[in-house]
Design a protein around this motif. Structure first.
Motif, PDB file in Angstrom:
ATOM      1  N   ALA A  20     -51.754  51.159 131.721  1.00 18.43           N
ATOM      2  CA  ALA A  20     -52.962  51.863 132.154  1.00 18.43           C
ATOM      3  C   ALA A  20     -54.262  51.375 131.500  1.00 18.43           C
ATOM      4  O   ALA A  20     -54.272  50.553 130.602  1.00 18.43           O
ATOM      5  CB  ALA A  20     -52.804  53.345 131.885  1.00 18.43           C
ATOM      6  N   GLY A  53     -49.679  54.479 124.065  1.00 12.27           N
ATOM      7  CA  GLY A  53     -48.781  53.467 124.608  1.00 12.27           C
ATOM      8  C   GLY A  53     -49.121  52.947 125.983  1.00 12.27           C
ATOM      9  O   GLY A  53     -48.282  52.368 126.649  1.00 12.27           O
ATOM     10  N   ARG A  54     -50.364  53.124 126.416  1.00 16.12           N
ATOM     11  CA  ARG A  54     -50.675  52.745 127.777  1.00 16.12           C
ATOM     12  C   ARG A  54     -50.755  51.231 127.984  1.00 16.12           C
ATOM     13  O   ARG A  54     -51.112  50.751 129.034  1.00 16.12           O
ATOM     14  CB  ARG A  54     -51.958  53.441 128.231  1.00 16.12           C
ATOM     15  N   SER A  55     -50.378  50.463 126.939  1.00 23.40           N
ATOM     16  CA  SER A  55     -50.314  49.014 127.122  1.00 23.40           C
ATOM     17  C   SER A  55     -48.895  48.516 126.873  1.00 23.40           C
ATOM     18  O   SER A  55     -48.679  47.378 126.529  1.00 23.40           O
ATOM     19  CB  SER A  55     -51.265  48.336 126.135  1.00 23.40           C
ATOM     20  N   ALA A  56     -47.924  49.382 127.100  1.00 19.36           N
ATOM     21  CA  ALA A  56     -46.559  49.112 126.611  1.00 19.36           C
ATOM     22  C   ALA A  56     -45.788  48.074 127.412  1.00 19.36           C
ATOM     23  O   ALA A  56     -46.220  47.587 128.451  1.00 19.36           O
ATOM     24  CB  ALA A  56     -45.768  50.406 126.611  1.00 19.36           C
ATOM     25  N   LYS A 114     -44.031  46.920 131.751  1.00 19.41           N
ATOM     26  CA  LYS A 114     -44.989  47.309 132.779  1.00 19.41           C
ATOM     27  C   LYS A 114     -44.911  46.395 133.987  1.00 19.41           C
ATOM     28  O   LYS A 114     -44.458  45.267 133.911  1.00 19.41           O
ATOM     29  CB  LYS A 114     -46.403  47.280 132.209  1.00 19.41           C
ATOM     30  N   GLY A 160     -57.363  60.154 120.980  1.00 18.57           N
ATOM     31  CA  GLY A 160     -56.458  60.029 119.847  1.00 18.57           C
ATOM     32  C   GLY A 160     -55.259  59.219 120.256  1.00 18.57           C
ATOM     33  O   GLY A 160     -55.093  58.878 121.422  1.00 18.57           O
ATOM     34  N   THR A 161     -54.470  58.881 119.277  1.00 15.98           N
ATOM     35  CA  THR A 161     -53.194  58.233 119.546  1.00 15.98           C
ATOM     36  C   THR A 161     -52.184  58.940 118.666  1.00 15.98           C
ATOM     37  O   THR A 161     -52.535  59.842 117.913  1.00 15.98           O
ATOM     38  CB  THR A 161     -53.192  56.730 119.189  1.00 15.98           C
ATOM     39  N   ARG A 207     -43.630  60.766 122.035  1.00 18.99           N
ATOM     40  CA  ARG A 207     -44.908  60.153 121.705  1.00 18.99           C
ATOM     41  C   ARG A 207     -45.889  61.233 121.249  1.00 18.99           C
ATOM     42  O   ARG A 207     -46.524  61.122 120.209  1.00 18.99           O
ATOM     43  CB  ARG A 207     -45.447  59.415 122.933  1.00 18.99           C
ATOM     44  N   GLY A 253     -47.035  54.529 133.930  1.00 22.22           N
ATOM     45  CA  GLY A 253     -48.410  54.187 133.551  1.00 22.22           C
ATOM     46  C   GLY A 253     -48.543  53.346 132.316  1.00 22.22           C
ATOM     47  O   GLY A 253     -49.613  53.295 131.714  1.00 22.22           O
ATOM     48  N   ARG A 254     -47.486  52.657 131.907  1.00 19.61           N
ATOM     49  CA  ARG A 254     -47.555  51.950 130.641  1.00 19.61           C
ATOM     50  C   ARG A 254     -48.423  50.702 130.705  1.00 19.61           C
ATOM     51  O   ARG A 254     -48.497  49.934 129.767  1.00 19.61           O
ATOM     52  CB  ARG A 254     -46.150  51.634 130.142  1.00 19.61           C
ATOM     53  N   ALA A 287     -47.647  50.722 120.446  1.00 17.53           N
ATOM     54  CA  ALA A 287     -49.067  50.496 120.698  1.00 17.53           C
ATOM     55  C   ALA A 287     -49.807  51.823 120.816  1.00 17.53           C
ATOM     56  O   ALA A 287     -49.258  52.787 121.320  1.00 17.53           O
ATOM     57  CB  ALA A 287     -49.258  49.704 121.985  1.00 17.53           C
ATOM     58  N   LYS A 323     -56.614  50.824 127.342  1.00 17.35           N
ATOM     59  CA  LYS A 323     -55.674  50.378 126.323  1.00 17.35           C
ATOM     60  C   LYS A 323     -56.367  49.502 125.288  1.00 17.35           C
ATOM     61  O   LYS A 323     -57.409  48.904 125.533  1.00 17.35           O
ATOM     62  CB  LYS A 323     -54.528  49.600 126.962  1.00 17.35           C
ATOM     63  N   ASP A 333     -53.203  54.498 121.740  1.00 14.23           N
ATOM     64  CA  ASP A 333     -53.725  55.066 122.979  1.00 14.23           C
ATOM     65  C   ASP A 333     -52.555  55.571 123.810  1.00 14.23           C
ATOM     66  O   ASP A 333     -52.473  55.320 125.012  1.00 14.23           O
ATOM     67  CB  ASP A 333     -54.563  54.068 123.760  1.00 14.23           C
ATOM     68  N   ASP A 347     -44.087  52.776 136.426  1.00 10.71           N
ATOM     69  CA  ASP A 347     -43.419  52.708 135.115  1.00 10.71           C
ATOM     70  C   ASP A 347     -44.085  53.665 134.142  1.00 10.71           C
ATOM     71  O   ASP A 347     -44.367  53.311 133.002  1.00 10.71           O
ATOM     72  CB  ASP A 347     -43.396  51.288 134.545  1.00 10.71           C
TER      73      ASP A 347
END
Lengths: 306, 306
Positions: free
Chosen positions: A301, B298-301, B304, A125-126, A225, A298-299, B294, A304, B296, A296
């Motif tokens: 990760a 935010g794991r692509s935020a 990074k 989920g998000t 979040r 895990g941003r 973003a 994604k 998931d 950071d």
């Protein structure tokens, strides 16, 4: 192809993502969708989440090989009652609810003989919701827990399992009560705590909201979040998984009071030992591929959406 | 160049990242470093965090224009006492501790007249620690809070502020007691809660550790990340910011009990309203650029390390 016709009852993040993932992998044929509002139905059709949309759940469920209930848990029994008369013999009915024991109890009485009820829960989920939040990669490397009744048809369970694995997920089966306890620990109580912490910050008179927002990177950010998740879904989670949630909450406050006492009495060694012990679980999660060790917080990760 | 010579006392994540960022931006000349162990000193030299390393804090601090204390807060008073005799007139002494009121009280008595004591707190970090965890981008778009005494030299405060801004950060100044209250809300209590939740999961006998790890993506994962932070640093945070932490903890448990009661009495509307209200703060954080929208989780935020 596993299911020539699928009925999606509820067209939000999970239902929409399932459709995108299953269609991309060629696991399903026609996807008939139902949502309460015409607006959601039109959006789902426009985004290609469904091949047809229907004003009632029963119309969508007619002739379906798989009926996947993706509505809030509070609405599942009523949907089951509505679709029961049109269910095709040999069809599978499953769901994506976050609590499993009570769902089985609420839905099972309506399912006719010859139809396979196999509750399920994708742990993905998000913090976004609605049909536009869906994406095909949502289930990649995530777990789906199925809680089939003891007398479930093994072939039907295998088909549903194959379908989720085809969407990129790993599948486990579990007793429903155990599922509900495990999820109380790994999901339900953490969400309640995050909501509470954000509520406390919102209430502070001596700390302005703009301060909370500006200085959120030091830990609070990750709570907000989680606390931005869908309110209807989470209300139903806590009403449905009441017993396990209250049990784990009791354990949590007991531990929290012990740490609070260590702060009050300035017991440095106790705090240090506690904070050291919790590092081991983190290492396990990274090793299991459920998160990344990138810094950071895990941003950057894996898993994604790009 | 703002500071021709900088002394870094403590060569961990924050000190190392500051050196990399400040050198890259041409803000500092020679960086002299001190860490307790020879191994850390050698690592810092090898990684280019320092131009010279020294076995004592006093040797490193000699002739420095800026002395930045990056040691755990429990060690700061002793370091201040040690370096006091060698501090150059007109030099600035600052720190990166997470609590400010008690630091000012503990360190100030040792600082000679003519030396500027300007405590600071960069709100940045990851769950990793040590010199190898540092990277130059750590402070980009993050906040640094300075808590200068009322009679601080304005030019010295401006130089330190310029230096942090040159590292990519935004700078605010604040009263130390207010800083400690704001951080109790946005950082200290959230960390304590995360540690507690991970501890509860670790203790459960009926849920195995491998289950907690496998099914962590549903919320728990984000808690373990926070709860993997440096134990020594966090022990000192709670011992140092005892009063504000206990105050916010009291507020937190009060709110948590109200929600627990709503679950027990199955008060759906109260839960729904609470969960709706907390969404607004999340939107504010995303709009302020302190996190990304973003999915998931935010794991692509932004921000990074790549």
């Amino acid at each position: 192809m596993i299911y020539p016709k699928v009925a999606l009852i509820g067209l939000g993040l999970i239902g929409g993502s399932f459709s995108l993932a299953a269609k991309r992998a060629g696991l399903v044929g026609h996807v008939a969708g139902h949502a309460r509002t015409a607006e959601t139905r039109e959006t789902a059709l426009r985004l290609g989440l469904c091949d047809s949309v229907h004003a009632t759940a029963a119309e969508a469920a007619k002739d379906a090989d798989l009926v996947l209930l993706c509505v809030p848990m509070g609405a599942m029994a009523a949907v089951a009652e509505e679709i029961a008369p049109v269910l095709k013999p040999g069809a599978t009915v499953s769901d994506v609810g976050s609590v499993k024991g009570p769902i089985l109890e609420a839905v099972a009485p309506f399912i006719p003989a010859g139809v396979h009820l196999i509750p399920g829960h994708p742990l993905a989920g998000t913090e976004h919701s609605g049909p536009e939040a869906g994406f095909a990669e949502l289930f990649e490397n995530r777990w789906v827990i199925l809680t089939p009744p003891e007398d479930a048809d093994a072939a039907a369970v295998q088909r549903l399992s194959d379908c989720w694995e085809g969407c990129g997920a790993h599948v486990d089966t579990m007793d429903p009560a155990h599922h509900d306890l495990v999820l109380a620990v790994t999901s339900h109580v953490p969400h309640l705590i995050a909501y509470t912490m954000v509520g406390v910050a919102d209430d502070m008179r001596r700390v302005t909201q703009s301060e909370v927002i500006k200085y959120s990177a030091a830990g609070f950010r990750d709570f907000t979040r989680i606390a931005a998740s869908d309110p209807t879904m989470w209300r139903d989670v806590f009403l449905t998984n009441k017993q396990a949630t209250l049990e784990i909450l009791g354990r949590f406050t007991e531990e929290l009071f012990a740490l609070q006492r260590a702060i009050r009495t300035e017991d440095g060694p106790q705090l240090f030992d506690y904070f050291t012990r919790t590092r081991a679980i983190r290492r396990g999660i990274v090793q299991a591929g459920q998160d990344t060790a990138a810094p950071d917080f895990g941003r950057s990760a894996a898993g994604k959406k790009t």
